[in-house]
Motif scaffolding. Structure first.
Motif, PDB file in Angstrom:
ATOM      1  N   ALA A  48      38.909  42.620  23.336  1.00 41.71           N
ATOM      2  CA  ALA A  48      39.384  42.987  24.673  1.00 41.71           C
ATOM      3  C   ALA A  48      38.218  43.042  25.659  1.00 41.71           C
ATOM      4  N   ALA A  49      37.092  43.589  25.229  1.00 42.11           N
ATOM      5  CA  ALA A  49      35.918  43.659  26.103  1.00 42.11           C
ATOM      6  C   ALA A  49      35.418  42.256  26.442  1.00 42.11           C
ATOM      7  N   ALA A  50      35.398  41.375  25.440  1.00 42.62           N
ATOM      8  CA  ALA A  50      34.965  40.002  25.677  1.00 42.62           C
ATOM      9  C   ALA A  50      35.909  39.296  26.641  1.00 42.62           C
ATOM     10  N   ALA A  51      37.200  39.544  26.499  1.00 41.50           N
ATOM     11  CA  ALA A  51      38.177  38.932  27.403  1.00 41.50           C
ATOM     12  C   ALA A  51      37.953  39.413  28.833  1.00 41.50           C
ATOM     13  N   LEU A  52      37.678  40.691  28.994  1.00 43.16           N
ATOM     14  CA  LEU A  52      37.419  41.221  30.331  1.00 43.16           C
ATOM     15  C   LEU A  52      36.177  40.590  30.940  1.00 43.16           C
ATOM     16  N   VAL A  53      35.126  40.438  30.150  1.00 44.61           N
ATOM     17  CA  VAL A  53      33.904  39.812  30.646  1.00 44.61           C
ATOM     18  C   VAL A  53      34.178  38.366  31.031  1.00 44.61           C
ATOM     19  N   LEU A  54      34.908  37.649  30.168  1.00 44.17           N
ATOM     20  CA  LEU A  54      35.195  36.244  30.426  1.00 44.17           C
ATOM     21  C   LEU A  54      36.003  36.064  31.703  1.00 44.17           C
ATOM     22  N   PHE A  55      37.105  36.801  31.815  1.00 43.46           N
ATOM     23  CA  PHE A  55      37.995  36.584  32.950  1.00 43.46           C
ATOM     24  C   PHE A  55      37.537  37.298  34.211  1.00 43.46           C
ATOM     25  N   ALA A  56      36.867  38.433  34.082  1.00 40.84           N
ATOM     26  CA  ALA A  56      36.304  39.089  35.263  1.00 40.84           C
ATOM     27  C   ALA A  56      35.190  38.230  35.833  1.00 40.84           C
ATOM     28  N   GLY A  57      34.472  37.546  34.948  1.00 47.04           N
ATOM     29  CA  GLY A  57      33.387  36.680  35.384  1.00 47.04           C
ATOM     30  C   GLY A  57      33.860  35.464  36.145  1.00 47.04           C
ATOM     31  N   GLN A  58      35.139  35.115  36.026  1.00 46.19           N
ATOM     32  CA  GLN A  58      35.655  33.954  36.735  1.00 46.19           C
ATOM     33  C   GLN A  58      35.515  34.113  38.244  1.00 46.19           C
ATOM     34  N   ALA A  59      35.600  35.361  38.722  1.00 42.87           N
ATOM     35  CA  ALA A  59      35.443  35.592  40.160  1.00 42.87           C
ATOM     36  C   ALA A  59      34.036  35.225  40.606  1.00 42.87           C
ATOM     37  N   SER A  60      33.050  35.432  39.741  1.00 45.96           N
ATOM     38  CA  SER A  60      31.677  35.096  40.077  1.00 45.96           C
ATOM     39  C   SER A  60      31.206  33.889  39.264  1.00 45.96           C
ATOM     40  N   ALA A  61      32.142  33.039  38.886  1.00 36.92           N
ATOM     41  CA  ALA A  61      31.820  31.884  38.051  1.00 36.92           C
ATOM     42  C   ALA A  61      30.869  30.947  38.764  1.00 36.92           C
ATOM     43  N   GLN A  62      30.069  30.284  37.956  1.00 40.90           N
ATOM     44  CA  GLN A  62      29.148  29.295  38.494  1.00 40.90           C
ATOM     45  C   GLN A  62      29.462  27.937  37.901  1.00 40.90           C
ATOM     46  N   GLU A  63      29.123  26.890  38.625  1.00 47.10           N
ATOM     47  CA  GLU A  63      29.355  25.534  38.145  1.00 47.10           C
ATOM     48  C   GLU A  63      28.360  25.233  37.023  1.00 47.10           C
ATOM     49  N   THR A  64      28.870  24.760  35.891  1.00 45.06           N
ATOM     50  CA  THR A  64      28.057  24.393  34.741  1.00 45.06           C
ATOM     51  C   THR A  64      28.344  22.927  34.440  1.00 45.06           C
ATOM     52  N   ALA A  65      27.302  22.164  34.153  1.00 43.49           N
ATOM     53  CA  ALA A  65      27.497  20.733  33.900  1.00 43.49           C
ATOM     54  C   ALA A  65      26.577  20.257  32.787  1.00 43.49           C
ATOM     55  N   PHE A  66      27.045  19.234  32.072  1.00 45.17           N
ATOM     56  CA  PHE A  66      26.234  18.578  31.061  1.00 45.17           C
ATOM     57  C   PHE A  66      26.765  17.162  30.881  1.00 45.17           C
ATOM     58  N   ARG A  67      25.947  16.312  30.264  1.00 41.90           N
ATOM     59  CA  ARG A  67      26.337  14.928  29.994  1.00 41.90           C
ATOM     60  C   ARG A  67      26.870  14.872  28.570  1.00 41.90           C
ATOM     61  N   LEU A  68      28.095  14.395  28.408  1.00 38.05           N
ATOM     62  CA  LEU A  68      28.734  14.294  27.103  1.00 38.05           C
ATOM     63  C   LEU A  68      28.909  12.826  26.741  1.00 38.05           C
ATOM     64  N   LYS A  69      28.452  12.466  25.552  1.00 34.09           N
ATOM     65  CA  LYS A  69      28.660  11.109  25.046  1.00 34.09           C
ATOM     66  C   LYS A  69      29.643  11.177  23.890  1.00 34.09           C
ATOM     67  N   ASN A  70      30.663  10.355  23.957  1.00 32.83           N
ATOM     68  CA  ASN A  70      31.650  10.261  22.879  1.00 32.83           C
ATOM     69  C   ASN A  70      31.136   9.258  21.847  1.00 32.83           C
ATOM     70  N   SER A  71      30.492   9.780  20.810  1.00 35.36           N
ATOM     71  CA  SER A  71      29.966   8.928  19.739  1.00 35.36           C
ATOM     72  C   SER A  71      30.924   8.878  18.553  1.00 35.36           C
ATOM     73  N   THR A  72      32.202   9.101  18.830  1.00 37.12           N
ATOM     74  CA  THR A  72      33.236   8.979  17.814  1.00 37.12           C
ATOM     75  C   THR A  72      33.920   7.625  17.979  1.00 37.12           C
ATOM     76  N   GLN A  73      34.881   7.350  17.150  1.00 36.52           N
ATOM     77  CA  GLN A  73      35.651   6.107  17.237  1.00 36.52           C
ATOM     78  C   GLN A  73      36.988   6.311  17.946  1.00 36.52           C
ATOM     79  N   ILE A  74      37.215   7.523  18.484  1.00 41.02           N
ATOM     80  CA  ILE A  74      38.507   7.884  19.062  1.00 41.02           C
ATOM     81  C   ILE A  74      38.308   8.390  20.487  1.00 41.02           C
ATOM     82  N   PRO A  75      39.132   7.951  21.459  1.00 43.79           N
ATOM     83  CA  PRO A  75      39.014   8.490  22.813  1.00 43.79           C
ATOM     84  C   PRO A  75      39.244  10.008  22.839  1.00 43.79           C
ATOM     85  N   ILE A  76      38.452  10.699  23.643  1.00 40.52           N
ATOM     86  CA  ILE A  76      38.606  12.141  23.851  1.00 40.52           C
ATOM     87  C   ILE A  76      39.525  12.332  25.048  1.00 40.52           C
TER      88      ILE A  76
END
Length: 118
Positions: A6-34
């Protein structure tokens, strides 16, 4: 246990109000579309929404971004593939420092692996 979830859920969802943009480059090195990609704090299985706008084909790399709480860095990525199989999780990723990740997966063995900074 329930209290810590419950505490983790509160941190996760309360943090959405102060959420920051996070980005990374993802490469699909599998044989199946993601087709879907979502994030959860490590081992909590509190998956956010799919943040892919379109599928990532095998061999394709793409910059992905999402809004994340600045209160947590350790997270899991959950991927759904176009073949209709069960979702696959890559766990214990430091999403605060992640810049590049190449996802590898063999449906026959069921073992997900990743390479970083490729």
């Amino acid at each position: 246990m329930m209290r810590s979830l419950a505490a983790a859920a509160l941190v996760l969802f309360a943090g959405q109000a102060s959420a920051q943009e996070t980005a990374f480059r993802l490469k699909n090195s599998t044989q199946i579309p993601i087709t879907q990609l979502s994030v959860s704090p490590t081992q909590l299985n509190m998956w956010g929404p799919n943040f892919l706008r379109s599928a990532i084909r095998p061999g394709e790399a793409r910059e992905v971004s999402y809004r994340a709480s600045p209160d947590w860095c350790m997270g899991d990525l959950r991927v759904t593939f176009a073949d209709g199989g069960p979702p696959v999780v890559w766990g214990y990723l430091n999403l605060c420092t992640l810049k590049n990740i190449s996802l590898h997966y063999d449906r026959m063995s069921g073992v997900p692996t990743a390479r970083y900074d490729e």
